[in-house]
Design an enzyme around this catalytic site. Structure first.
Site, PDB file in Angstrom:
ATOM      1  N   GLU A   1      28.030  -4.170  30.384  1.00  0.00           N
ATOM      2  CA  GLU A   1      28.053  -5.333  30.201  1.00  0.00           C
ATOM      3  C   GLU A   1      28.636  -6.135  31.312  1.00  0.00           C
ATOM      4  OE1 GLU A   1      29.998  -6.416  26.616  1.00  0.00           O
ATOM      5  OE2 GLU A   1      28.244  -5.909  25.277  1.00  0.00           O
ATOM      6  N   GLU A   2      29.614  -5.099  32.015  1.00  0.00           N
ATOM      7  CA  GLU A   2      30.310  -5.678  33.086  1.00  0.00           C
ATOM      8  C   GLU A   2      29.477  -5.986  34.474  1.00  0.00           C
ATOM      9  OE1 GLU A   2      34.040  -4.572  35.898  1.00  0.00           O
ATOM     10  OE2 GLU A   2      33.969  -3.719  34.288  1.00  0.00           O
ATOM     11  N   ARG A   3      28.624  -4.874  34.342  1.00  0.00           N
ATOM     12  CA  ARG A   3      27.449  -4.742  35.677  1.00  0.00           C
ATOM     13  C   ARG A   3      26.575  -5.936  35.449  1.00  0.00           C
ATOM     14  NH1 ARG A   3      28.107   1.882  35.350  1.00  0.00           N
ATOM     15  NH2 ARG A   3      30.211   1.784  36.641  1.00  0.00           N
TER      16      ARG A   3
END
Length: 239
Positions: free
Chosen positions: A95-97
């Site tokens: 999700e962060e990427r």
């Protein structure tokens, strides 16, 4: 209680935070099975906010060096199962990427748009900078690359929302976003000339802030390593 000793560096907003989600060693097993995620209140005895790290960009977000000296935290502050922290962190990275890729789109669009406007106004040798075919073609190419990244990012997000594994697509989007941000910022800054080298220019801010895109959340080389494994080129480590 867990008793935490050690230090953490590159912790975003750690100088203002009330809590920190900390990945800590809670066992003696293999590196990917001995870690847990623990919520740590930042007012606990033994926590020292050592210093603010001076960075070349991202000045709106403080980054700190934090020391932990026998900090006691109740085990009920653990997130999920003990020893599964590494797995949880790897899942969160997807999700962060995706966020890294999605959040890069608008800054690049605005950078290109402002450079187009500048090129149309900047006169030199009896013509505008925008009259140069090289400038026209390069800005058109960059905008095309941004749209291609948008399509990749949207597809990855759509599949993620459906519950599918997007390890490969998220890694591709993160890799492309970091590299494209650098290319857009560097090319546009060059077209601005001396004005691009000033702090008051938003293009110069993207040049500085955007450089983090190829480092934070997993460096370009980490993304390439993941892709090499998913493509079957590189060997996976034995379990």
């Amino acid at each position: 209680d867990y008793v935490i000793t050690g230090q953490k560096m590159w912790i975003t907003n750690s100088l203002q935070a009330d809590w920190m989600c900390l990945l800590v060693n809670t066992g003696d097993g293999p590196a990917h099975r001995n870690k847990s995620l623990v919520m740590v209140p930042m007012d606990r005895p033994g926590i020292e906010k050592a210093r603010k790290i001076r960075k070349i960009g991202m000045h709106s977000s403080d980054t700190g060096l934090i020391h932990f000296d026998e900090v006691r935290v109740p085990q009920r502050y653990r997130i999920g199962e003990e020893g599964q922290g590494f797995i949880y962190q790897m899942q969160q990275f997807q999700e962060e990427r995706l966020w890294c890729a999605a959040s890069s789109l608008l800054p690049m669009e605005e950078c290109i748009a402002e450079t187009v406007q500048w090129a149309q106004e900047r006169r030199m040798f009896g013509a505008t900078l925008a009259d140069q075919q090289w400038v026209q073609f390069k800005l058109a190419e960059l905008q095309t690359e941004v749209e291609a990244l948008r399509a990749l990012t949207y597809r990855a997000c759509d599949l993620h929302v459906q519950g599918q594994d997007v390890l490969t697509l998220a890694s591709m989007a993160k890799l492309k976003a970091g590299r494209l941000t650098r290319e857009v910022a560097d090319t546009c800054l060059q077209f601005w000339g001396g004005m691009g080298f000033t702090l008051e220019n938003r293009v110069s801010r993207l040049y500085r802030d955007g450089r983090l895109g190829s480092i934070g959340g997993g460096a370009d080389e980490v993304m390439l390593g993941i892709l090499a494994k998913t493509l079957g080129i590189a060997k996976r480590p034995p379990r």
